[in-house]
Design a protein around this motif. Structure first.
Motif, PDB file in Angstrom:
ATOM      1  N   THR A  86       7.616  25.331   3.451  1.00  0.00           N
ATOM      2  CA  THR A  86       9.033  25.007   3.287  1.00  0.00           C
ATOM      3  C   THR A  86       9.850  26.276   3.034  1.00  0.00           C
ATOM      4  OG1 THR A  86       8.487  22.834   2.446  1.00  0.00           O
ATOM      5  CG2 THR A  86      10.670  23.669   1.917  1.00  0.00           C
ATOM      6  N   ASP A 125      10.530  20.674   9.188  1.00  0.00           N
ATOM      7  CA  ASP A 125       9.586  20.789   8.077  1.00  0.00           C
ATOM      8  C   ASP A 125       8.870  19.458   7.877  1.00  0.00           C
ATOM      9  OD1 ASP A 125       8.186  21.833   5.991  1.00  0.00           O
ATOM     10  OD2 ASP A 125       9.848  21.848   4.567  1.00  0.00           O
ATOM     11  N   GLU A 126       7.621  19.426   8.168  1.00  0.00           N
ATOM     12  CA  GLU A 126       6.784  18.226   8.057  1.00  0.00           C
ATOM     13  C   GLU A 126       7.506  16.973   8.558  1.00  0.00           C
ATOM     14  OE1 GLU A 126       3.771  18.106   5.336  1.00  0.00           O
ATOM     15  OE2 GLU A 126       4.447  19.756   4.084  1.00  0.00           O
TER      16      GLU A 126
HETATM   17 MG   LIG Z   1       6.957  21.688   1.932  1.00  0.00          MG
END
Ligand SMILES: [Mg+2]
Ligand SMILES: Nc1ncnc2c1ncn2[C@@H]1O[C@H](COP(=O)(O)OP(=O)(O)O)[C@@H](O)[C@H]1O
Lengths: 337, 276, 272
Positions: free
Chosen positions: A55, A174-175
Motif C-alpha cells: 500500500t 491496491d488489492e
Molecule cells: Mg495494503
C-alpha cells in the motif's frame, strides 16, 4: 533518461512512519529501497504478505504520499514534482470498500466524482452508463443502490467503474480483489487483462499467489519493504526456484494413525514444507523438497511410512512449483537474513 | 439454570461493568475532569444567562428556595445524574454495536435483560457518585456541614429516583438498536426529561402539555424533594415520603414495563437478527 | 485564473448537491437532531425566563430567542464538520478528493449548508413553544435583513471555527469536538448570550475580541433597536474583519494538517 516504453519507474523508494507517542515514539521502516519498472501495456503484480509495504508503494506512485527518498516516475512525470500531470493520467483504486459517498447510489457517486474530475456534464452522463455496463453493475441491477447497502463485490466493481470514467493510461490498484466473491474477482481480473490488451499499463498489488500467477505479465515479490524477487510468473517458478512439490493420495485403512504419519513425515521433510488434508476416506499429502535431491527416494520413503502407519498409497505425482511455494521460500529466506 | 448460578453470573457482570467504568475513568483523565466540571458549567451558564436578563432575587422567589446558588448546584447534579444514567445505558449499547460485540452480548448465556439490569445498577451508582463528588466541595464551602448532611439525604433519594429511569433507558437503548440508524435516535430523551422536569425553572412556566408530561417523569419529584430537603422544614418532611412512594410506584411500573418490552425486543432480535 | 475559479465553483456546487442528497436520505435523523437541538435551547430559555419577571417578557423573549438561535448556528457546524472530518478520512474520501485535485476545505465547509436546516427546524419549534408558553411573539423583529445578515455572519464564522478545530484535530490526532472548549465560553462571556455592554469590565475585552459578539450585537440591534457596543458601522466592520481573520487561521491550520497528511498518509492523520 526514461525510455518511452517504461510506464512506471520506481527507484530506491524509502519511507518511514512514526509510531507511538512521546517517549515511546519509534519509527517503522515501511519501504527500505523499492526499485522496479513497469513497461507500457504490461500488468505488473506486487505480491507480498500483509505489512510488506504494498500500500505504501502504491500510495507513493499515485502521488498521495511523499517518499522520504528515492524517485518515482509515471509516464515520465515525477510523482512529487509533476504530481498534477501524473494525476491527470492515472486511475487509482485504493481499496475495494472505501472512497465513496455512503449515502449516494452507484450512479450518483459516479456523477459526483465525474463532476469533481471536471468531465463535462453531457459527456459524463453517457460515460456513466457505459462504465456501469462494462463492470456489470447494470446486469446485477445495482446501479441505483446506495453505496452503503452494496455488497463487497458491487463496491469493487464501482471502484473499477470510477477508474474507467477517467480513461486513464495507467491503472494503479491496491488489492482490488481482496475478499471478493469469485465472480466479481474473475470479472475484475478479466477487465484488467483486456485493459492491458488495449495498451494500458496496470500496477496491481495482491497477496494472492494464484491471482498474481494467472493475471500478471510480471511479478515483484515484496517482503518487509524490499522487492526480493522479480520476473515472469513462469520464470520465477522455473529457474529461480529450486524446489519440487510432490503430492500423494493415500487411502485411510482401519489401522490408520494420522499423528504417527505427521511425526514421521516431520523427520523426513523440513518444517513448513508439508501439508496434510483429510478428504473423506482419503488423505492428501503434499511435500516440497529441494530440486537437487532425487524425487524417487522421497516417493519411496513416503510410501514406506504411509504403509507403516496404516495408509494405502493411491497416487504419487511430481508437480510444477506454484508461486505460493516460491513465496514461502522467499519469505523464509528474507526472514532468516 | 439454578438461582445461585444466575446470581453468580449477575455478580460477574456487575463486577466486569464496574471495573470497565473505573478503567475508563483512569485511562481518560480529560474525560474524567470534564465530567466533574459539567455541573459547574451548567450552574455558571444558567446564572450568567439568567442574571443578564433578570435577577437572582426573582429566581429565588420563582423557585421558592432559600439559597438559589445551592439549589442550582444540586439541581445541576440531579440533571447530570439523570443524563448520565440514560447516556451511559444507551451509549453502551451503541458501543457494542459499533465494536461489533452486540450480537455476542445479546445471544450470550445470561439473558440480555440480566445484562441490562446489572450494568444499569453500576452505571447509576457511577453517575450519582461522579456528580455529587463534583458538587460537594461547593456545598461544603457555601453551606457548611449542615448542607453537606442534607446533600447526603438527597443522594439517597436520588438513588431511588434513578431506579425508574433505568427501565426507560434500557428500553430506549434497545429500541435504538432495532431502528436502523447511525446516530443515537433516542438522543432527544435526555433533554426532554430535563425540559419537563423543571430542574432549572418552575414547571408553571411551561406550556400545558409539557407541564402535564412532567408529572410522569421521576426527575420532577426528585427536584421537588431536593427543594424541600434544602429548606428542611420538619412539617414538609412528610412530603418526602410521598415522593418516595411515587418513586416506588414508578420504579415498579417503568421497570416491569421496561422488562416486558426488553423481553419482546430480545425475542425480536433473536428472530430477525440485529441490524449492525 | 477564471478557469480555476469556475472549476472551484463547479466543484463546490456538486459537493453541496451531494450533501443535500445525503441530508434528504437522512431526513429522520435530521429532524431528530433538530428536536434535540430545540429541547436544549428551550431548557436554557426557560431557565433564563425564571430570572425574569413576566412583565418584561415582551422585551426579553425575542432577544433571548434569537440569542439561542445564534447558539444553534454556532454549534451545528462543529458536528457537521468537526465530527465529520473523521469519516472523511476514514472512509477514504480524502484520498479520492486529493487525487481529483478537489479542495478538502470546500468539501467540509459546504457541509454546513444543509446542516443549517437543523437550526431552522429547531428555531421554528422553539419559537412556537415559546409563543405558547409566554404569549409573546418572538418573531417581532425590527429589521429583518440585518437580522439575516447577522445570522449568515455567525454561520460563516462557525464554519470557519469548525474547520479550524477539524484540522487541528487532524494534526493532534484527537476527535475535533473534544477541542471545542471555546464555543460555550464564547456564548456566555463572549457577548452572544449577554450583550457586551452588560458584561463586567475586564470581560468586556474578551467579548469584543470574540468574533461572534459583533454579529450578535447586530442581531440585538435588528431585533429591538438596542444600540450596538461599537456602533452600527463599527460592528459591521468588526464582523467582516473577524471573519477574514478566522479564514486566515483556517488557511494556516489547514496547511499544517495537510503537510502531515501528505507525509504520513490518511492512516497517519485518521484516528483508526
Ligand atoms: Mg495494503
Ligand atoms: N500511516 C502509517 N503510520 C504508521 N505506520 C504505517 C502507516 N502506513 C503504513 N504503516 C506501516 O508500514 C508497513 C507497511 O504497510 P503497508 O504498506 O500498508 O503494507 P501492505 O499494504 O503490504 O499490507 C506496515 O508495518 C504498516 O504498519
Amino acid at each position: 533518461m526514461i525510455k518511452a516504453e517504461e510506464a512506471i519507474v520506481a527507484r530506491d523508494l524509502r519511507k518511514r512512519f512514526p509510531v507511538g507517542m512521546g517517549l515511546r515514539r519509534k519509527q517503522v521502516e515501511a519501504l527500505k529501497g523499492v526499485t522496479f519498472t513497469v513497461r507500457r501495456g504490461e500488468i505488473y503484480a506486487l505480491l507480498g504478505p500483509n505489512g510488506a509495504g504494498k500500500t505504501t508503494t502504491v500510495r507513493i506512485i499515485s502521488t498521495l504520499l511523499l517518499p522520504d527518498s528515492g524517485e518515482a516516475r509515471v509516464l515520465g512525470y515525477d510523482v512529487v514534482k509533476d504530481r498534477w500531470e501524473v494525476r491527470k493520467r492515472i486511475g487509482v483504486m485504493l481499496s475495494v470498500e472505501r472512497g465513496f459517498y455512503w449515502k449516494l447510489t452507484a450512479r450518483e457517486n459516479l456523477y459526483y466524482f465525474g463532476r469533481i474530475y471536471g468531465i463535462p456534464k453531457r459527456k459524463l452522463l453517457g460515460k456513466i452508463e457505459e462504465v456501469l455496463d462494462l463492470v456489470g453493475l447494470k446486469e446485477i441491477g445495482a446501479e441505483d443502490k446506495p453505496y452503503e447497502e452494496m455488497s463487497l463485490g458491487m463496491k469493487a466493481r464501482l471502484g473499477l467503474a470510477r477508474v474507467l470514467l477517467k480513461d486513464p493510461e495507467v491503472l494503479i490498484l491496491d488489492e482490488p480483489t481482496l475478499g471478493l466473491d469469485p465472480p466479481s474477482a474473475r470479472m475484475i481480473r478479466s477487465m484488467l487483462r483486456s485493459l492491458a490488451d488495449e495498451g494500458r499499463t496496470v500496477l496491481v498489488t495482491t497477496h494472492n499467489m494464484y491471482e498474481a500467477e494467472i493475471l500478471s505479465d510480471k511479478v515483484g515479490i515484496i517482503v518487509s519493504g524490499r522487492i526480493v524477487m522479480e520476473g515472469t510468473p513462469s520464470s520465477l517458478k522455473r529457474t529461480v526456484y529450486k524446489v519440487v512439490p510432490i503430492s500423494f493420495r493415500l487411502k485411510i485403512t482401519p489401522m490408520a494413525d494420522l499423528e504417527g504419519l505427521r511425526t514421521s513425515l516431520g523427520m523426513l521433510v523440513e518444517a513448513g514444507r508439508t501439508s496434510i488434508t483429510v478428504n473423506g476416506d482419503e488423505v492428501r499429502l503434499r511435500i516440497v523438497i529441494p530440486r537437487v535431491e532425487r524425487e524417487e527416494s522421497y516417493i519411496e520413503a513416503v510410501t514406506r511410512i504411509s504403509y507403516e502407519k496404516g495408509f494405502k498409497l493411491l497416487e504419487a505425482r511430481v508437480e510444477e512449483p506454484s508461486l505460493e511455494d516460491v513465496f514461502i521460500e522467499v519469505s523464509s529466506r528474507a526472514a532468516a537474513n | 439454570m439454578p438461582l445461585g448460578e444466575h446470581a453468580r453470573i449477575f455478580a460477574t457482570i456487575v463486577k466486569a461493568e464496574a471495573s470497565f467504568r473505573i478503567m475508563e475513568l483512569k485511562r481518560n483523565p480529560i474525560f474524567t475532569i470534564l465530567s466533574l466540571v459539567w455541573p459547574y458549567l451548567m450552574l455558571v451558564s444558567i446564572y450568567v444567562l439568567g442574571t443578564s436578563y433578570g435577577s437572582i432575587e426573582r429566581f429565588e422567589a420563582a423557585m421558592k428556595v432559600d439559597d438559589p446558588i445551592l439549589f442550582l448546584a444540586v439541581a445541576s447534579a440531579i440533571a447530570f445524574t439523570a443524563v448520565g444514567v440514560i447516556d451511559y445505558t444507551t451509549n453502551s449499547i451503541l458501543w457494542h454495536r459499533w465494536l461489533g460485540t452486540l450480537p455476542y452480548v445479546i445471544m450470550s448465556t445470561p439473558s440480555f435483560t440480566a445484562y441490562m439490569i446489572a450494568s444499569g445498577i453500576v452505571v447509576t451508582g457511577f453517575a450519582i457518585a461522579m456528580n455529587y463528588i463534583s458538587i460537594s466541595p461547593l456545598i461544603l464551602v457555601i453551606g457548611g456541614f449542615e448542607s453537606f448532611y442534607k446533600l447526603m439525604i438527597i443522594v439517597g433519594i436520588a438513588l431511588l429516583g434513578m431506579v425508574p429511569l433505568a427501565g426507560i433507558a434500557a428500553v430506549a437503548g434497545l429500541l435504538s438498536i432495532i431502528v436502523k440508524e447511525e446516530g443515537n435516535v433516542l438522543g432527544f430523551l435526555n433533554p426532554l426529561l430535563l425540559l419537563v422536569s423543571g430542574v432549572f425553572y418552575p414547571i408553571e412556566i411551561l406550556p400545558r402539555i409539557l407541564a402535564l408530561m412532567s408529572k410522569l417523569v421521576p426527575v420532577t419529584y426528585l427536584v421537588e424533594t431536593a427543594k424541600l430537603v434544602a429548606a428542611f422544614q420538619a412539617t414538609e418532611v412528610k412530603i418526602i415520603y410521598i415522593a418516595l412512594y411515587v418513586f416506588g410506584l414508578m420504579a415498579i411500573v417503568y421497570n416491569l414495563g421496561g422488562g416486558m418490552v426488553i423481553a419482546m425486543l430480545e425475542r425480536h432480535a433473536q428472530k430477525r437478527g440485529v441490524s449492525m | 485564473m477564471i478557469n480555476t475559479l469556475s472549476r472551484a465553483l463547479e466543484q463546490a456546487a456538486v459537493m453541496t448537491w451531494a450533501h443535500f442528497k445525503r441530508a434528504w436520505r437522512m431526513k429522520y435523523n435530521m429532524v431528530n437532531w433538530a428536536i434535540i437541538d430545540a429541547l436544549w435551547l428551550l431548557i436554557f430559555i426557560f431557565a433564563g425566563l425564571a430570572f425574569t419577571p413576566p412583565e418584561y417578557y415582551p422585551r426579553v423573549v425575542p432577544i433571548l430567542f434569537f440569542s439561542m438561535v445564534l447558539w444553534s448556528l454556532m454549534s451545528t457546524p462543529i458536528w457537521a464538520i468537526g465530527n465529520w472530518v473523521r469519516f472523511y478520512i476514514n472512509i477514504g474520501l480524502i484520498d479520492e478528493h486529493e487525487l481529483a485535485g478537489a479542495s478538502h476545505v470546500a468539501f467540509l465547509a459546504t457541509r454546513s449548508i444543509p446542516s443549517t436546516i437543523i437550526s431552522i427546524i429547531s428555531a421554528i419549534a422553539v419559537g412556537t413553544i415559546l409563543y405558547l408558553a409566554t404569549g409573546v411573539n418572538p418573531l417581532r423583529v425590527g429589521n429583518i435583513p440585518l437580522l439575516l445578515f447577522s445570522m449568515v455572519m455567525v454561520l460563516s464564522m462557525a464554519t470557519a471555527y469548525a474547520l479550524i478545530i477539524a484540522f487541528a484535530g487532524m494534526k493532534l490526532k484527537v476527535p475535533a469536538p473534544m477541542l471545542d472548549i471555546m464555543n460555550i465560553a464564547f456564548f456566555f462571556i463572549g457577548g452572544v448570550a449577554v450583550d457586551v455592554d452588560n458584561i463586567p469590565w475586564p470581560l468586556t475585552i474578551v467579548a469584543v475580541l470574540t468574533p461572534y459578539s459583533h454579529p450578535a450585537e447586530l442581531m440585538r440591534y435588528a431585533v429591538s433597536g438596542f444600540p450596538p457596543y461599537l456602533g452600527f458601522a463599527g460592528e459591521v466592520l468588526a464582523s467582516i474583519i473577524f471573519l477574514a481573520l478566522l479564514a486566515a487561521i483556517v488557511a494556516v491550520v489547514y496547511r499544517i494538517a495537510y503537510t502531515d497528511y501528505r507525509s504520513l498518509g490518511a492512516r497517519g492523520v485518521g484516528l483508526t
